[in-house]
Design a protein around this motif. Structure first.
Motif, PDB file in Angstrom:
ATOM      1  N   TYR A 246      14.658 -10.863 -17.647  1.00  0.00           N
ATOM      2  CA  TYR A 246      15.216  -9.988 -16.620  1.00  0.00           C
ATOM      3  C   TYR A 246      14.777 -10.435 -15.223  1.00  0.00           C
ATOM      4  CZ  TYR A 246      17.681  -5.700 -15.391  1.00  0.00           C
ATOM      5  OH  TYR A 246      18.605  -4.804 -14.915  1.00  0.00           O
TER       6      TYR A 246
ATOM      7  N   ASN B 268      10.558   6.041 -16.390  1.00  0.00           N
ATOM      8  CA  ASN B 268      10.823   5.280 -15.166  1.00  0.00           C
ATOM      9  C   ASN B 268      10.401   6.008 -13.890  1.00  0.00           C
ATOM     10  OD1 ASN B 268      13.091   7.036 -15.894  1.00  0.00           O
ATOM     11  ND2 ASN B 268      13.995   6.289 -13.990  1.00  0.00           N
TER      12      ASN B 268
ATOM     13  N   ILE C 130      14.188  -1.603 -13.714  1.00  0.00           N
ATOM     14  CA  ILE C 130      14.492  -1.256 -15.103  1.00  0.00           C
ATOM     15  C   ILE C 130      13.192  -1.020 -15.853  1.00  0.00           C
ATOM     16  CG2 ILE C 130      14.525  -3.605 -16.043  1.00  0.00           C
ATOM     17  CD1 ILE C 130      17.312  -2.347 -17.379  1.00  0.00           C
ATOM     18  N   PHE C 131      13.271  -0.200 -16.901  1.00  0.00           N
ATOM     19  CA  PHE C 131      12.088   0.115 -17.705  1.00  0.00           C
ATOM     20  C   PHE C 131      12.419  -0.130 -19.172  1.00  0.00           C
ATOM     21  CE2 PHE C 131       8.570   2.165 -19.581  1.00  0.00           C
ATOM     22  CZ  PHE C 131       7.609   2.402 -18.597  1.00  0.00           C
ATOM     23  N   PHE C 132      11.695  -1.079 -19.782  1.00  0.00           N
ATOM     24  CA  PHE C 132      11.907  -1.394 -21.197  1.00  0.00           C
ATOM     25  C   PHE C 132      10.812  -0.751 -22.050  1.00  0.00           C
ATOM     26  CE2 PHE C 132      13.829  -5.132 -19.121  1.00  0.00           C
ATOM     27  CZ  PHE C 132      15.053  -5.186 -19.774  1.00  0.00           C
ATOM     28  N   ILE C 133      11.199  -0.387 -23.269  1.00  0.00           N
ATOM     29  CA  ILE C 133      10.211   0.032 -24.264  1.00  0.00           C
ATOM     30  C   ILE C 133      10.102  -1.109 -25.271  1.00  0.00           C
ATOM     31  CG2 ILE C 133       9.602   1.747 -26.014  1.00  0.00           C
ATOM     32  CD1 ILE C 133       9.855   3.018 -23.254  1.00  0.00           C
TER      33      ILE C 133
ATOM     34  N   ASN D 180      22.568   1.142 -17.588  1.00  0.00           N
ATOM     35  CA  ASN D 180      21.729  -0.044 -17.420  1.00  0.00           C
ATOM     36  C   ASN D 180      21.791  -0.955 -18.639  1.00  0.00           C
ATOM     37  OD1 ASN D 180      20.822   0.323 -14.790  1.00  0.00           O
ATOM     38  ND2 ASN D 180      19.213   1.730 -15.449  1.00  0.00           N
TER      39      ASN D 180
ATOM     40  N   ASP E 229       8.417   7.164 -30.435  1.00  0.00           N
ATOM     41  CA  ASP E 229       8.636   6.220 -29.341  1.00  0.00           C
ATOM     42  C   ASP E 229      10.096   5.785 -29.291  1.00  0.00           C
ATOM     43  OD1 ASP E 229       6.094   6.442 -28.632  1.00  0.00           O
ATOM     44  OD2 ASP E 229       5.424   4.500 -29.411  1.00  0.00           O
ATOM     45  N   ASN E 230      10.579   5.618 -28.073  1.00  0.00           N
ATOM     46  CA  ASN E 230      11.993   5.317 -27.886  1.00  0.00           C
ATOM     47  C   ASN E 230      12.417   4.029 -28.578  1.00  0.00           C
ATOM     48  OD1 ASN E 230      12.286   7.598 -26.401  1.00  0.00           O
ATOM     49  ND2 ASN E 230      12.196   6.602 -24.422  1.00  0.00           N
TER      50      ASN E 230
ATOM     51  N   LYS F 244       9.697 -11.106 -23.638  1.00  0.00           N
ATOM     52  CA  LYS F 244      11.070 -11.582 -23.448  1.00  0.00           C
ATOM     53  C   LYS F 244      11.835 -10.754 -22.414  1.00  0.00           C
ATOM     54  CE  LYS F 244      13.921  -9.203 -26.913  1.00  0.00           C
ATOM     55  NZ  LYS F 244      13.205  -8.074 -27.472  1.00  0.00           N
ATOM     56  N   ASN F 245      11.598  -9.417 -22.417  1.00  0.00           N
ATOM     57  CA  ASN F 245      12.292  -8.562 -21.450  1.00  0.00           C
ATOM     58  C   ASN F 245      11.919  -8.951 -20.028  1.00  0.00           C
ATOM     59  OD1 ASN F 245      13.169  -6.683 -23.539  1.00  0.00           O
ATOM     60  ND2 ASN F 245      11.048  -6.010 -23.582  1.00  0.00           N
TER      61      ASN F 245
ATOM     62  N   SER G  45      16.575   8.532 -23.849  1.00  0.00           N
ATOM     63  CA  SER G  45      15.441   9.143 -23.151  1.00  0.00           C
ATOM     64  C   SER G  45      14.777  10.192 -24.039  1.00  0.00           C
ATOM     65  CB  SER G  45      15.888   9.765 -21.818  1.00  0.00           C
ATOM     66  OG  SER G  45      16.694  10.901 -22.033  1.00  0.00           O
TER      67      SER G  45
ATOM     68  N   LEU H 117       9.744  11.216 -17.880  1.00  0.00           N
ATOM     69  CA  LEU H 117      10.660  10.089 -17.991  1.00  0.00           C
ATOM     70  C   LEU H 117       9.871   8.844 -17.614  1.00  0.00           C
ATOM     71  CD1 LEU H 117      13.677  11.828 -16.339  1.00  0.00           C
ATOM     72  CD2 LEU H 117      13.720  10.836 -18.622  1.00  0.00           C
TER      73      LEU H 117
ATOM     74  N   LEU I 273      24.852  -2.877 -17.972  1.00  0.00           N
ATOM     75  CA  LEU I 273      24.546  -3.827 -16.894  1.00  0.00           C
ATOM     76  C   LEU I 273      23.783  -5.037 -17.438  1.00  0.00           C
ATOM     77  CD1 LEU I 273      23.038  -2.890 -13.417  1.00  0.00           C
ATOM     78  CD2 LEU I 273      21.889  -4.560 -14.848  1.00  0.00           C
ATOM     79  N   LEU I 274      22.761  -4.758 -18.258  1.00  0.00           N
ATOM     80  CA  LEU I 274      21.949  -5.850 -18.795  1.00  0.00           C
ATOM     81  C   LEU I 274      22.781  -6.746 -19.710  1.00  0.00           C
ATOM     82  CD1 LEU I 274      19.302  -7.352 -19.312  1.00  0.00           C
ATOM     83  CD2 LEU I 274      18.642  -5.567 -20.923  1.00  0.00           C
TER      84      LEU I 274
ATOM     85  N   ARG J   2      16.953  -7.489 -29.826  1.00  0.00           N
ATOM     86  CA  ARG J   2      17.022  -6.062 -29.511  1.00  0.00           C
ATOM     87  C   ARG J   2      16.259  -5.702 -28.247  1.00  0.00           C
ATOM     88  NH1 ARG J   2      15.012  -4.497 -35.320  1.00  0.00           N
ATOM     89  NH2 ARG J   2      16.424  -6.210 -35.723  1.00  0.00           N
ATOM     90  N   TYR J   3      16.834  -4.787 -27.516  1.00  0.00           N
ATOM     91  CA  TYR J   3      16.229  -4.317 -26.267  1.00  0.00           C
ATOM     92  C   TYR J   3      16.349  -2.800 -26.218  1.00  0.00           C
ATOM     93  CZ  TYR J   3      16.873  -9.203 -24.925  1.00  0.00           C
ATOM     94  OH  TYR J   3      16.846 -10.571 -24.890  1.00  0.00           O
ATOM     95  N   THR J   4      15.303  -2.132 -25.716  1.00  0.00           N
ATOM     96  CA  THR J   4      15.350  -0.674 -25.569  1.00  0.00           C
ATOM     97  C   THR J   4      15.093  -0.320 -24.116  1.00  0.00           C
ATOM     98  OG1 THR J   4      14.374  -0.509 -27.751  1.00  0.00           O
ATOM     99  CG2 THR J   4      14.477   1.512 -26.447  1.00  0.00           C
ATOM    100  N   ILE J   5      16.002   0.449 -23.545  1.00  0.00           N
ATOM    101  CA  ILE J   5      15.900   0.800 -22.130  1.00  0.00           C
ATOM    102  C   ILE J   5      15.697   2.302 -21.996  1.00  0.00           C
ATOM    103  CG2 ILE J   5      17.270   1.010 -20.006  1.00  0.00           C
ATOM    104  CD1 ILE J   5      18.508  -1.678 -20.674  1.00  0.00           C
ATOM    105  N   SER J   6      14.826   2.694 -21.063  1.00  0.00           N
ATOM    106  CA  SER J   6      14.621   4.109 -20.799  1.00  0.00           C
ATOM    107  C   SER J   6      14.504   4.322 -19.296  1.00  0.00           C
ATOM    108  CB  SER J   6      13.362   4.603 -21.521  1.00  0.00           C
ATOM    109  OG  SER J   6      13.217   5.983 -21.344  1.00  0.00           O
ATOM    110  N   THR J   7      15.614   4.590 -18.645  1.00  0.00           N
ATOM    111  CA  THR J   7      15.605   4.864 -17.213  1.00  0.00           C
ATOM    112  C   THR J   7      16.370   6.162 -16.954  1.00  0.00           C
ATOM    113  OG1 THR J   7      17.615   3.570 -16.867  1.00  0.00           O
ATOM    114  CG2 THR J   7      15.529   2.428 -16.555  1.00  0.00           C
ATOM    115  N   ALA J   8      15.988   7.202 -17.693  1.00  0.00           N
ATOM    116  CA  ALA J   8      16.556   8.533 -17.497  1.00  0.00           C
ATOM    117  C   ALA J   8      18.079   8.509 -17.679  1.00  0.00           C
ATOM    118  CB  ALA J   8      16.156   9.080 -16.130  1.00  0.00           C
TER     119      ALA J   8
END
Lengths: 84, 201, 394
Positions: B149, B117, B134-137, C162, C132-133, B144-145, C102, B115, C165-166, C150-156
């Motif tokens: 943030y 993060n 937080i973890f962005f891809i 999240n 890739d995510n 920008k992220n 994830s 994972l 939240l964002l 666009r935003y991609t989040i990966s926190t399990a």
């Protein structure tokens, strides 16, 4: 038994990536978890994998591991008792 | 509020830069560079050896920031936030887990790192930080992220210090750039400065 | 500033739409069953599986059958489409799309990998292009035809929470007017084997908060919300279903995968989210718990309940015995269920519970219950210590 204990110490160090630890640093009866080597729940699962892969002993319930993994001695005793 | 980049660090190609200045040049020939850097920094934290590459890299980056910025050491435990970004995330551990699946018993210690993060978790545990993360891809070039943030966390009072990082650890691609963002520095937090600090390969 | 939830969408084992999901939640029957149609399973697993095939999902979404499109992203596109509803792109409504996953393209990558390993086949090599995510996020937006940053989040397992939240924070700060937020994860060998290696995969139905709980069942799902500020609502003539009132994220800072015995991260997240909502803890009417049914999570989360609510624990339940643990999607679908709890004035049951945990003196809600619901707390806690709590209000 002495041979098994030494072999186990080497295997534990390798499987758990204990780079700073040498086999002679581990006493047969030293506690492996908590204050001893400071192993955690993932290490306990790795030890289950180790017993399965190297000794063909399967432990189905992680709770059983608590007793078995108290020390290198207790692991060796368990292996001796369960090896065919 | 006067937001600044107060400390920054880059690790790549077996080189370390802290606030733009190269350090530990003698390690360039080390085969296992991160391990050598760990030893050089005299960190006594044997869990390091259990970590995957991306976690080792992130942890060392934060250790370096700490050497240059003691303010990080004296924060309340929920005042430091971490905002990370990556293209590949935990791909290296993904591949290793996939190799494990062929074995009789896949390794749980490999799976726990699959994972992205987890690197943030490891840094939090090491430093006893309970703050937001937080973890962005996203693509390497995009800031920008990290920028929006980090700003939002500081402006809304959710954190006093942000560690913003770009991190990659897959095959030959080992790269970390991280910046400590707070009100203490002299370099203003702008798009351009963030680019200068984080996007230099 | 109010952050209104104007659209909701979900797909999971309990239904392909919000309406179907509500019916199943009311029925009290879990669809969790033996997982089928996944190649190369090492052993039989129980899970929450969506019956629609990739082909069927693509056909409904108008995606070319040959397009390489990971199932996680297909599910997200499906749920996001329902949440988007009849909304339209609008020059004056600054819109963000925040997508969490994830598993990402893992389920396609592993199919290539198995084929390659067995007969060195490169037939599925294109599958890797979406590993890739972040790749899925672009595919989803293209499929929906939504114009958005666009935003991609990966926190399990807190990923979708999240994303919400964002989105809420970006609207509050005036950065955007509208956000389509949530997440999706499909089932894969990768995650099934992984959780099994941690010895927390129950071979029977999972039993959240039960003393004899052994672990989780995985599920696949996607859940999305459409959040809007006043301006967006006015311009698009939207009506609010409920509001996002509170949100907070903290790190448990204890272990990569295990939650702390004192529930510190969870306690911080819950406390701060309720404070952000501007209400008192005793105003929470219902908690949709993280409640994975692992021995560790449920004990740690219960400790956090005690820390925050003392002896006045609100009605709580985990809906994971219905859906399975849907990983990065969990916070998304459970946000939808929280909105349903408010809209329908219902508290959903915690299935498969029969024995009180010896460490606590409180029990989850085990039967569906009608009562006024104004404030719902939804918890999502992920590996890596990432702990998020959200408060939804009428």
């Amino acid at each position: 038994m002495e041979e098994l204990l030494e072999k186990l110490k080497g295997e534990i160090i390798e499987q758990l990536n204990l780079e700073d630890v040498k086999a002679e640093d581990i006493g047969n009866d030293d506690p492996l978890f908590g204050d001893g080597l400071g192993l955690d729940s993932i290490d306990a699962l790795e030890l289950i994998v180790l017993l399965d892969q190297n000794y063909g002993i399967a432990i189905a319930n992680p709770e059983e591991g608590r007793e078995i993994f108290q020390s290198v001695q207790s692991i060796a005793d368990y292996i001796e008792a369960n090896r065919n | 509020m006067n937001l600044t980049i107060s400390t920054y660090c880059t690790i790549y190609n077996k080189k370390v830069f802290l606030n733009g200045e190269q350090l530990h040049e003698d390690l360039a020939g080390e085969e296992d560079f991160l391990k050598a850097l760990y030893k050089k920094l005299e960190i006594d934290y044997s869990k390091f050896y259990k970590m995957d590459g991306i976690s080792r890299l992130g942890l060392l980056g934060v250790e370096l920031l700490k050497t240059a910025n003691h303010g990080l050491l004296n924060c309340e435990d929920d005042e430091v936030a971490m905002v990370f970004q990556s293209e590949n995330g935990c791909l290296e551990s993904d591949v290793n887990h996939q190799l494990e699946v062929n074995k009789k018993s896949p390794s749980p210690a490999v799976f726990v790192y699959t994972l992205s993060n987890i690197v943030i978790g490891e840094i939090s545990i090491r430093n006893k930080w309970y703050g937001e993360s937080i973890f962005f891809i996203d693509n390497f070039d995009s800031n920008k992220n990290l920028l929006s943030y980090s700003k939002s966390l500081l402006l809304s009072g959710k954190a006093k210090k942000i560690i913003a990082a770009k991190i990659e650890h897959f095959d030959e691609n080992v790269f970390l750039s991280c910046a400590l963002i707070d009100e203490e520095g002299s370099m203003p937090l702008t798009d351009e400065n963030l680019k200068k600090v984080l996007n230099t390969k | 500033m109010q952050i209104a939830i104007c659209g909701i969408g979900t797909i999971s084992a309990i239904g392909n739409t919000v309406a179907e999901s509500l019916e199943t939640l009311k029925s009290g029957k879990s669809p969790i069953s033996k997982i089928e149609n996944i190649r190369h399973l090492r052993k039989p697993y129980l899970g929450g599986q969506i019956k629609l095939s990739d082909e069927a999902l693509k056909a409904e979404l108008g995606i070319e059958p040959n397009t390489v499109f990971p199932r996680s992203a297909l599910l997200s596109a499906w749920a996001a489409k329902e949440a988007w509803g009849n909304s339209e792109n609008h020059d004056e409504i600054r819109t963000a799309f925040i997508s969490a996953t994830s598993v990402g393209g893992m389920e396609l990558s592993e199919q290539f990998y198995f084929d390659y390993q067995q007969n060195e086949s490169f037939d599925l090599i294109e599958n890797l292009s979406t590993h890739d995510n972040g790749a899925g996020t672009d595919l989803i937006l293209d499929a929906l035809g939504v114009n958005a940053s666009r935003y991609t989040i990966s926190t399990a397992c807190s990923s979708a929470a999240n994303a919400i939240l964002l989105g809420a924070r970006m609207i509050e700060m005036g950065i955007i007017d509208r956000a389509l937020v949530g997440g999706g994860d499909a089932l894969s060998n990768f995650t099934l084997n992984g959780f099994d290696s941690l010895m927390i995969y129950d071979t029977e139905w999972c039993k959240p908060f039960d003393d004899t709980r052994k672990g989780l069942n995985l599920g696949e799902a996607a859940g999305f919300l459409r959040l809007e500020n006043d301006k967006a609502m006015k311009l698009s003539d939207s009506q609010p279903l409920a509001y996002v009132k509170g949100w907070a994220n903290a790190n448990d800072s204890y272990h990569q995968t295990a939650s702390s015995p004192d529930g510190k991260g969870a306690t911080l997240a819950i406390t701060k989210a309720i404070a952000k909502a501007g209400i008192d803890a005793d105003q929470i009417d219902y908690i949709n718990a993280h409640g994975t049914a692992t021995p560790n999570n449920d004990l740690s989360e219960s400790t956090a309940f005690k820390n925050v609510f003392g002896n006045q624990i609100p009605a709580f339940s985990s809906t994971k015995a219905f859906t399975g643990h849907t990983l990065a999607a969990a916070g998304g679908i459970e946000a939808v269920f929280s909105v349903l709890a408010i809209r329908e004035n219902l508290i959903f049951p915690n299935l498969n519970y029969s024995n009180a945990m010896k460490e606590t003196d409180f029990a989850p809600q085990t039967e569906i219950k009608s009562q006024e619901v104004n404030h719902v707390l939804s918890n999502s806690f992920g590996f890596g210590g990432n702990s998020t709590s959200l408060v939804f209000s009428s």
